[in-house]
Design a protein around this motif. Structure first.
Motif, PDB file in Angstrom:
ATOM      1  N   LEU A  79       0.835  -1.208   0.000  1.00 21.84           N
ATOM      2  CA  LEU A  79       0.000   0.000   0.000  1.00 21.84           C
ATOM      3  C   LEU A  79       0.871   1.260   0.000  1.00 21.84           C
ATOM      4  O   LEU A  79       0.576   2.245  -0.678  1.00 21.84           O
ATOM      5  CB  LEU A  79      -0.938   0.006   1.210  1.00 21.84           C
ATOM      6  N   LYS A  80       1.954   1.205   0.754  1.00 22.29           N
ATOM      7  CA  LYS A  80       2.884   2.330   0.797  1.00 22.29           C
ATOM      8  C   LYS A  80       3.569   2.507  -0.561  1.00 22.29           C
ATOM      9  O   LYS A  80       3.667   3.611  -1.095  1.00 22.29           O
ATOM     10  CB  LYS A  80       3.934   2.054   1.882  1.00 22.29           C
ATOM     11  N   TRP A  81       4.022   1.391  -1.124  1.00 19.91           N
ATOM     12  CA  TRP A  81       4.716   1.456  -2.410  1.00 19.91           C
ATOM     13  C   TRP A  81       3.814   1.959  -3.525  1.00 19.91           C
ATOM     14  O   TRP A  81       4.267   2.652  -4.426  1.00 19.91           O
ATOM     15  CB  TRP A  81       5.268   0.071  -2.775  1.00 19.91           C
ATOM     16  N   LYS A  82       2.531   1.618  -3.475  1.00 14.92           N
ATOM     17  CA  LYS A  82       1.605   2.003  -4.554  1.00 14.92           C
ATOM     18  C   LYS A  82       1.546   3.520  -4.714  1.00 14.92           C
ATOM     19  O   LYS A  82       1.260   4.023  -5.798  1.00 14.92           O
ATOM     20  CB  LYS A  82       0.214   1.418  -4.281  1.00 14.92           C
ATOM     21  N   PHE A  89       2.121  -7.159 -11.012  1.00 13.53           N
ATOM     22  CA  PHE A  89       2.159  -8.510 -10.449  1.00 13.53           C
ATOM     23  C   PHE A  89       2.232  -9.512 -11.596  1.00 13.53           C
ATOM     24  O   PHE A  89       1.330  -9.581 -12.434  1.00 13.53           O
ATOM     25  CB  PHE A  89       0.937  -8.742  -9.564  1.00 13.53           C
ATOM     26  N   ILE A  90       3.337 -10.263 -11.646  1.00 10.79           N
ATOM     27  CA  ILE A  90       3.615 -11.193 -12.748  1.00 10.79           C
ATOM     28  C   ILE A  90       3.700 -12.600 -12.162  1.00 10.79           C
ATOM     29  O   ILE A  90       4.592 -12.895 -11.366  1.00 10.79           O
ATOM     30  CB  ILE A  90       4.915 -10.803 -13.478  1.00 10.79           C
ATOM     31  N   TRP A 104      -9.312 -11.841  -5.302  1.00  9.56           N
ATOM     32  CA  TRP A 104      -8.466 -11.957  -4.106  1.00  9.56           C
ATOM     33  C   TRP A 104      -7.803 -10.618  -3.804  1.00  9.56           C
ATOM     34  O   TRP A 104      -7.782 -10.170  -2.653  1.00  9.56           O
ATOM     35  CB  TRP A 104      -7.430 -13.054  -4.320  1.00  9.56           C
ATOM     36  N   PHE A 105      -7.258  -9.953  -4.836  1.00  3.23           N
ATOM     37  CA  PHE A 105      -6.626  -8.645  -4.630  1.00  3.23           C
ATOM     38  C   PHE A 105      -7.635  -7.632  -4.092  1.00  3.23           C
ATOM     39  O   PHE A 105      -7.317  -6.829  -3.215  1.00  3.23           O
ATOM     40  CB  PHE A 105      -6.002  -8.140  -5.938  1.00  3.23           C
ATOM     41  N   ILE A 110      -5.583  -4.730  -2.001  1.00  8.96           N
ATOM     42  CA  ILE A 110      -4.251  -4.431  -2.539  1.00  8.96           C
ATOM     43  C   ILE A 110      -4.414  -3.839  -3.936  1.00  8.96           C
ATOM     44  O   ILE A 110      -5.036  -4.443  -4.804  1.00  8.96           O
ATOM     45  CB  ILE A 110      -3.372  -5.692  -2.582  1.00  8.96           C
ATOM     46  N   LEU A 111      -3.853  -2.655  -4.129  1.00 11.23           N
ATOM     47  CA  LEU A 111      -3.963  -1.948  -5.409  1.00 11.23           C
ATOM     48  C   LEU A 111      -2.823  -2.367  -6.329  1.00 11.23           C
ATOM     49  O   LEU A 111      -1.767  -2.785  -5.868  1.00 11.23           O
ATOM     50  CB  LEU A 111      -3.921  -0.436  -5.169  1.00 11.23           C
ATOM     51  N   TYR A 112      -3.039  -2.232  -7.618  1.00 11.70           N
ATOM     52  CA  TYR A 112      -2.010  -2.636  -8.576  1.00 11.70           C
ATOM     53  C   TYR A 112      -2.185  -1.863  -9.874  1.00 11.70           C
ATOM     54  O   TYR A 112      -3.253  -1.316 -10.150  1.00 11.70           O
ATOM     55  CB  TYR A 112      -2.096  -4.149  -8.852  1.00 11.70           C
TER      56      TYR A 112
END
Length: 198
Positions: A79-82, A89-90, A104-105, A110-112
């Motif tokens: 969350l901080k990194w986003k 996500f690979i 699930w995300f 969890i953001l992506y």
């Protein structure tokens, strides 16, 4: 400076590496822990015929992925990194599992930027295609090959099944807190390097 792009494996990295163990114990009448798994290939690690294990895994995959717990600390760090990086996500999961993966995300909040299910453990092509600057992985040979091919740092999350030696550009971390600390230092170093470096 362009926003850093992170390539992140899902299973055993973002999810807890113990995710499969309750299912294995129940269906194969075993009583194992993560420490018992010394090889990435589970059929080999558990001495279960490859075909039998593959059939079982294909049937169980949706249930396993739907209920996988997050690795400790992963959510807070991601969350901080986003807020400052792009998160790609690979995963070796196959494409028909995209709905379950996205759900699930969403459930985990969890953001992506992108989820890429490539259906194979060879992540070099996707990592190259998306021009990731760093990779996060739990599979030993993936970590080594991504680093050697792309010349980028790869953080390898320590597990009993990935203990072979690693080259200098593959960095072992025990948890997401250590990963965050390493990344903070790496980003700071990158910012302070002269721009005309060759």
């Amino acid at each position: 400076m362009k926003e850093k792009r992170f390539g992140i494996d899902i299973d055993g990295t973002v999810t807890c590496p113990t995710s499969l163990i309750p299912f294995i114990n129940e269906d194969f009448s075993l009583n194992i822990t993560l420490d018992d798994i010394k090889k990435y290939d589970l059929s080999e690690a558990l001495d279960i015929p490859a075909e039998r294990f593959s059939d079982w895994f294909n049937k169980k995959e949706p249930a396993i992925y739907s209920s996988s717990p997050l690795a400790e600390g992963a959510k807070e760090v991601l969350l901080k990194w986003k807020k400052q990086f792009q998160l790609f996500f690979i995963s070796a999961r196959r494409s028909h599992l995209m709905d379950i993966t996205e759900q699930w995300f969403e459930k985990q909040d969890i953001l992506y930027d992108r989820i890429e299910l490539i259906g194979s453990h060879d992540k070099i092509k996707a990592a190259k295609q998306y021009e990731v600057d760093i990779f996060f992985e739990d599979k030993h040979d993936n970590a080594v090959s991504i680093h050697e091919e792309l010349r980028i740092p790869v953080l390898l999350f320590n597990t009993p099944y990935n203990q072979d030696p690693v080259p200098e550009g593959v960095i072992r971390v025990n948890n997401w807190t250590q990963a965050e600390q390493w990344v903070d230092q790496w980003v700071h170093t990158e910012k302070t390097l002269p721009l005309n470096r060759s």
